[in-house]
Design a protein around this motif. Structure first.
Motif, PDB file in Angstrom:
ATOM      1  N   GLN A   1       0.801  -1.218   0.000  1.00  0.00           N
ATOM      2  CA  GLN A   1       0.000   0.000   0.000  1.00  0.00           C
ATOM      3  C   GLN A   1       0.838   1.275   0.000  1.00  0.00           C
ATOM      4  OE1 GLN A   1      -2.572  -1.915   3.236  1.00  0.00           O
ATOM      5  NE2 GLN A   1      -4.062  -0.636   2.181  1.00  0.00           N
TER       6      GLN A   1
ATOM      7  N   HIS B   1       0.936  -9.655   4.302  1.00  0.00           N
ATOM      8  CA  HIS B   1      -0.174  -8.695   4.285  1.00  0.00           C
ATOM      9  C   HIS B   1      -0.797  -8.730   2.887  1.00  0.00           C
ATOM     10  CE1 HIS B   1      -1.871  -4.923   6.383  1.00  0.00           C
ATOM     11  NE2 HIS B   1      -2.583  -5.082   5.286  1.00  0.00           N
TER      12      HIS B   1
ATOM     13  N   ASN C   1      -1.603 -10.860   8.280  1.00  0.00           N
ATOM     14  CA  ASN C   1      -2.619  -9.832   8.438  1.00  0.00           C
ATOM     15  C   ASN C   1      -3.943 -10.389   7.932  1.00  0.00           C
ATOM     16  OD1 ASN C   1      -3.467  -6.924   8.859  1.00  0.00           O
ATOM     17  ND2 ASN C   1      -4.109  -7.265   6.742  1.00  0.00           N
ATOM     18  N   GLU C   2      -4.936 -10.377   8.766  1.00  0.00           N
ATOM     19  CA  GLU C   2      -6.311 -10.721   8.398  1.00  0.00           C
ATOM     20  C   GLU C   2      -6.415 -11.981   7.541  1.00  0.00           C
ATOM     21  OE1 GLU C   2      -8.123  -7.160   6.801  1.00  0.00           O
ATOM     22  OE2 GLU C   2      -7.964  -6.134   8.733  1.00  0.00           O
TER      23      GLU C   2
ATOM     24  N   ASN D   1      -8.888  -9.296  11.748  1.00  0.00           N
ATOM     25  CA  ASN D   1      -9.928  -8.293  11.521  1.00  0.00           C
ATOM     26  C   ASN D   1     -11.146  -8.638  12.364  1.00  0.00           C
ATOM     27  OD1 ASN D   1     -12.495  -7.381   9.835  1.00  0.00           O
ATOM     28  ND2 ASN D   1     -10.824  -6.018   9.340  1.00  0.00           N
TER      29      ASN D   1
ATOM     30  N   TYR E   1     -12.540  -1.670  12.505  1.00  0.00           N
ATOM     31  CA  TYR E   1     -13.029  -0.498  11.769  1.00  0.00           C
ATOM     32  C   TYR E   1     -14.509  -0.195  11.966  1.00  0.00           C
ATOM     33  CZ  TYR E   1      -8.576  -0.389   9.418  1.00  0.00           C
ATOM     34  OH  TYR E   1      -7.235  -0.295   9.171  1.00  0.00           O
TER      35      TYR E   1
ATOM     36  N   TRP F   1     -18.449   3.404   5.825  1.00  0.00           N
ATOM     37  CA  TRP F   1     -18.446   2.534   6.999  1.00  0.00           C
ATOM     38  C   TRP F   1     -19.034   3.255   8.209  1.00  0.00           C
ATOM     39  CZ3 TRP F   1     -12.729   0.235   6.776  1.00  0.00           C
ATOM     40  CH2 TRP F   1     -12.601  -0.496   5.601  1.00  0.00           C
TER      41      TRP F   1
ATOM     42  N   GLU G   1      -4.614  -2.239  13.966  1.00  0.00           N
ATOM     43  CA  GLU G   1      -5.155  -1.261  13.019  1.00  0.00           C
ATOM     44  C   GLU G   1      -6.465  -0.704  13.561  1.00  0.00           C
ATOM     45  OE1 GLU G   1      -5.853  -2.521   8.939  1.00  0.00           O
ATOM     46  OE2 GLU G   1      -3.952  -3.633   8.925  1.00  0.00           O
TER      47      GLU G   1
ATOM     48  N   TRP H   1      -6.302  -1.060  -1.791  1.00  0.00           N
ATOM     49  CA  TRP H   1      -6.713  -2.317  -2.416  1.00  0.00           C
ATOM     50  C   TRP H   1      -7.756  -2.108  -3.505  1.00  0.00           C
ATOM     51  CZ3 TRP H   1      -2.843  -5.181  -1.218  1.00  0.00           C
ATOM     52  CH2 TRP H   1      -2.285  -5.122   0.040  1.00  0.00           C
TER      53      TRP H   1
ATOM     54  N   PHE I   1      -6.986   7.466   4.442  1.00  0.00           N
ATOM     55  CA  PHE I   1      -6.872   7.026   5.841  1.00  0.00           C
ATOM     56  C   PHE I   1      -5.733   7.727   6.596  1.00  0.00           C
ATOM     57  CE2 PHE I   1      -9.458   3.383   4.494  1.00  0.00           C
ATOM     58  CZ  PHE I   1     -10.168   3.062   5.652  1.00  0.00           C
TER      59      PHE I   1
HETATM   60  C1  FCB Z   1      -7.648  -3.511   6.613  1.00  0.00           C
HETATM   61  C2  FCB Z   1      -6.354  -3.895   5.909  1.00  0.00           C
HETATM   62  C3  FCB Z   1      -5.480  -2.705   5.598  1.00  0.00           C
HETATM   63  C4  FCB Z   1      -6.276  -1.517   5.120  1.00  0.00           C
HETATM   64  C5  FCB Z   1      -7.441  -1.238   6.038  1.00  0.00           C
HETATM   65  C6  FCB Z   1      -8.271  -0.044   5.648  1.00  0.00           C
HETATM   66  O1  FCB Z   1      -8.580  -4.523   6.477  1.00  0.00           O
HETATM   67  O2  FCB Z   1      -5.610  -4.775   6.708  1.00  0.00           O
HETATM   68  O3  FCB Z   1      -4.514  -3.132   4.679  1.00  0.00           O
HETATM   69  O4  FCB Z   1      -6.676  -1.702   3.816  1.00  0.00           O
HETATM   70  O5  FCB Z   1      -8.257  -2.364   6.108  1.00  0.00           O
END
Ligand code: FCB
Length: 436
Positions: free
Chosen positions: A21, A113, A157-158, A214, A281, A313, A338, A384, A392
């Motif tokens: 990113q 990631h 990651n996630e 997440n 989030y 969101w 995050e 993405w 952000f």
């Molecule tokens: C998360 C991702 C991160 C970013 C945020 C907004 O799900 O891990 O890379 O895109 O969302």
């Protein structure tokens, strides 16, 4: 022996980015995805040019009073051809880590990631056991390059987002919508985490190991509708804790309505986790019957009147406190890996920061062993599927010159950090360091 939270740094407060990113110029499976027109937001290109500007980014984070910086290592840079590791790429990450440490920033390193080298999905895909070994090799080379400076690794990651989006919903690479393939991928992702943990225990014995999961809240779309409520309750448990528990129990039994069930066991997962990373989030509203396309049919509503973010969101800090409590039930320290808001005008971010750090304090007051907070993100970056739309960043980034300009909320972040880091961590049993 690994200890987390670290005795010399009981709380982390900082920022999070991911390699693809921000780095720019890193051809991988996502680049091909963009080339095939599979993103809504176009191509990543040079991102924020951070491959050349990481030191500047580190200095920006230090200037915000942060004591931690989360970033990820690009597998495609480090192993552009299968089995051929790129020494200069590893050395570049090493230099960045040295810079972070010199600036008093704890490097929090994510090993996976979302992206993969171009060879990965054809040669050692997640549906094949060879993926586990391949990931382990990459982790070994990376840990050798970064040890002993890195004391905290996040393997994935996630992983659930990768599984749902990449194997059940076909939205992200490798773009499959195939429950059998997803079942195999889940097994191998969990095995790869265990493999990585084993490699890290050997190569970086002092390092703590986590996964960034997440978490989302789920609510009934039609208030008072018992079926919606039931579905929301199921989704909440499935998405948040049922999956996470596999990392500590080594077993999983996940029912994805209506027809998909993943069940399995990997004893090697025992002891593989020292902390739980939480990416949080928002909250989703769901309607019975269950959607067939897993990730796409949920709705965001503004039922608390806090507003929707630029990417639609819901802002839901009370859900954050509740989910942190769920994460805390695993009995491990919880690190927020995050949390952030797409808000180009910076109109929502100050209150977002205040309310979410307050929710963190509330969870902590309720006994959750909170080890820190990492904000997504330092910079506006490539989001993405949404490309450069959502903003952000605590810093806006000029797409031509890559100049970073602080948004007013960067100052808010700084002030919040001061009191967060000054507050002594809870010293009850749950908060004691985990010794291995
Ligand atoms: C998360 C991702 C991160 C970013 C945020 C907004 O799900 O891990 O890379 O895109 O969302």
């Amino acid at each position: 022996m690994s200890a987390f939270p670290f005795p010399d740094r009981p709380r982390l407060f900082g920022v999070a980015v991911s390699h693809y990113q921000v780095e720019g110029g890193d051809p991988c499976d996502w680049t091909d995805w963009e080339g095939a027109g599979r993103t809504k937001g176009g191509a990543c290109g040079r991102a924020t040019d951070s491959w050349l500007r990481y030191e500047e980014d580190a200095a920006l984070a230090a200037g915000l009073g942060a004591n931690a910086f989360r970033f990820s290592v690009s597998w495609s840079r480090v192993e552009p051809r299968r089995g051929a590791f790129d020494a200069p790429a590893l050395a570049r990450y090493r230099r960045f880590v040295e810079r972070l440490v010199a600036l008093g920033l704890e490097p929090v390193v994510t090993l996976h990631h979302f992206t993969h080298p171009r060879w990965f999905h054809t040669e050692t895909p997640w549906t094949s056991p060879s993926s586990v070994e391949a990931f382990g090799r990459f982790v070994r080379e990376t840990a050798r390059a970064l040890s002993p400076l890195v004391r905290l690794y996040l393997t994935f990651n996630e992983p659930l987002v990768l599984l749902l989006g990449g194997f059940l919903d076909g939205q992200i690479p490798p773009g499959l919508a195939d429950a059998r393939a997803a079942a195999r991928a889940l097994d191998h992702l969990l095995a790869a985490h265990a493999e990585a943990a084993g490699v890290l225990r050997a190569e970086a014995p002092a390092a703590a190991i986590g996964v960034a999961h997440n978490m989302l809240d789920f609510a009934a779309d039609r208030p008072g509708n018992p079926f919606d409520a039931l579905f929301a309750r199921h989704a909440r448990r499935l998405y948040n804790t049922a999956f996470l528990e596999a990392f500590t129990t080594g077993r999983w039994n996940l029912w994805i309505p209506p027809f998909t069930r993943f069940k399995g066991r990997r004893d090697a997962l025992a002891g593989s986790l020292d902390l739980v990373g939480v990416n949080y989030y928002s909250r989703l509203h769901v309607r019975f019957p269950a959607p067939t396309r897993v990730l796409t049919r949920f709705r965001y509503r503004d039922r608390q009147g806090r507003g929707l973010t630029d990417n639609g969101w819901e802002i839901a800090p009370s859900s954050f406190a509740a989910l942190l409590a769920d994460a805390g039930r695993l009995g491990l320290p919880v690190l927020v890996t995050e949390n952030g808001v797409a808000d180009a005008a910076d109109a929502l971010r100050p209150a977002f920061l205040e309310s979410h750090v307050a929710a963190l304090a509330e969870a902590e007051g309720g006994g959750v062993p909170v080890a820190g907070y990492l904000h997504w993100s330092l910079l506006d970056n490539f989001e993405w599927l949404d490309g450069y739309g959502p903003k952000f960043g605590l810093f806006a980034v000029d797409p031509e010159t890559f100049e970073r300009r602080p948004r007013p909320s960067a100052g808010v972040f700084r002030e919040i950090g001061k009191s967060f880091l000054a507050r002594p961590p809870r010293r009850d049993d749950a908060q004691k360091s985990v010794h291995i």
